[in-house]
Design an enzyme around this catalytic site. Structure first.
Site, PDB file in Angstrom:
ATOM      1  N   VAL A 162      28.473  58.923  67.340  1.00 42.49           N
ATOM      2  CA  VAL A 162      29.088  59.982  66.541  1.00 42.49           C
ATOM      3  C   VAL A 162      30.607  59.901  66.649  1.00 42.49           C
ATOM      4  O   VAL A 162      31.326  60.052  65.665  1.00 42.49           O
ATOM      5  CB  VAL A 162      28.582  61.374  66.966  1.00 42.49           C
ATOM      6  CG1 VAL A 162      29.293  62.471  66.210  1.00 42.49           C
ATOM      7  CG2 VAL A 162      27.084  61.475  66.754  1.00 42.49           C
ATOM      8  N   CYS A 163      31.100  59.639  67.840  1.00 40.99           N
ATOM      9  CA  CYS A 163      32.544  59.535  68.036  1.00 40.99           C
ATOM     10  C   CYS A 163      33.103  58.310  67.328  1.00 40.99           C
ATOM     11  O   CYS A 163      34.202  58.358  66.779  1.00 40.99           O
ATOM     12  CB  CYS A 163      32.878  59.494  69.517  1.00 40.99           C
ATOM     13  SG  CYS A 163      32.493  61.050  70.333  1.00 40.99           S
ATOM     14  N   SER A 164      32.345  57.239  67.334  1.00 46.18           N
ATOM     15  CA  SER A 164      32.794  56.046  66.616  1.00 46.18           C
ATOM     16  C   SER A 164      32.943  56.348  65.135  1.00 46.18           C
ATOM     17  O   SER A 164      33.902  55.904  64.494  1.00 46.18           O
ATOM     18  CB  SER A 164      31.827  54.885  66.824  1.00 46.18           C
ATOM     19  OG  SER A 164      31.932  54.408  68.149  1.00 46.18           O
TER      20      SER A 164
ATOM     21  N   VAL B 157      36.288  58.453  64.888  1.00 51.12           N
ATOM     22  CA  VAL B 157      37.484  57.659  65.166  1.00 51.12           C
ATOM     23  C   VAL B 157      37.666  56.581  64.099  1.00 51.12           C
ATOM     24  O   VAL B 157      38.768  56.388  63.578  1.00 51.12           O
ATOM     25  CB  VAL B 157      37.415  57.056  66.585  1.00 51.12           C
ATOM     26  CG1 VAL B 157      38.522  56.062  66.814  1.00 51.12           C
ATOM     27  CG2 VAL B 157      37.480  58.166  67.630  1.00 51.12           C
TER      28      VAL B 157
END
Length: 159
Positions: free
Chosen positions: A47-49, A52
């Site tokens: 999810v963070c990828s 970002v």
């Protein structure tokens, strides 16, 4: 908790642009224009990828004059360096290993596995927060509308 209109707390964190390790201070970059802060849980999280990489890939901010962007997570700079290299990121990733900045911005959450809620802030040259978004659920799929809302706010400020 930092809200829109508040003065953004200054900080200096160790980080990397994917190659060099350095110290980054909000005040140094805010003096030059706008700063986007992207808080995320950890490197290599799916999810963070999405969050970002979306900020990096859609070219909304890379070519904007006087706009700096930073990713901030509790991961160490060596993890950031490898993550940045693998993803081909064009902005520095900063290490908030003691959660000091996350706490200052009100995105620290001890109930979260990583201790941090995903969030975006837009800070102007007076260090005033002009945009704030904090995820209700860290595992909720990334919504590109959040990035578009951030870009819209930046455009409004420049009009």
């Amino acid at each position: 908790m930092v809200r829109v209109g508040d003065v953004a707390p200054d900080f200096t964190l160790r980080g990397t642009d994917g190659q060099l390790l350095s110290q980054y201070s909000l005040s140094d970059y805010a003096d030059e224009g706008y700063v986007i802060l992207s808080f995320y849980m950890n490197d290599f999280s799916p999810v963070c990828s999405d969050q970002v990489c979306d900020l990096d890939d859609i070219d909304l901010f890379q070519f904007e004059e006087n706009v700096s962007m930073f990713g901030i997570s509790p991961d160490y700079v060596y993890s950031h360096r490898e993550y940045s290299r693998q993803k081909g990121l064009t902005f520095p990733l900063l290490s908030d290993t003691k959660f000091e900045v996350s706490k200052d911005y009100g995105v620290y959450d001890a109930e979260q596995e990583s201790g941090v809620r995903r969030a975006l802030f837009l800070v102007d040259s007076d260090r005033r927060v002009q945009y704030r978004w904090v995820a209700e659920d860290n595992w909720e799929r990334w919504d590109h509308g959040t990035t578009e809302a951030l870009k819209d706010r930046l455009d409004q400020l420049r009009a």
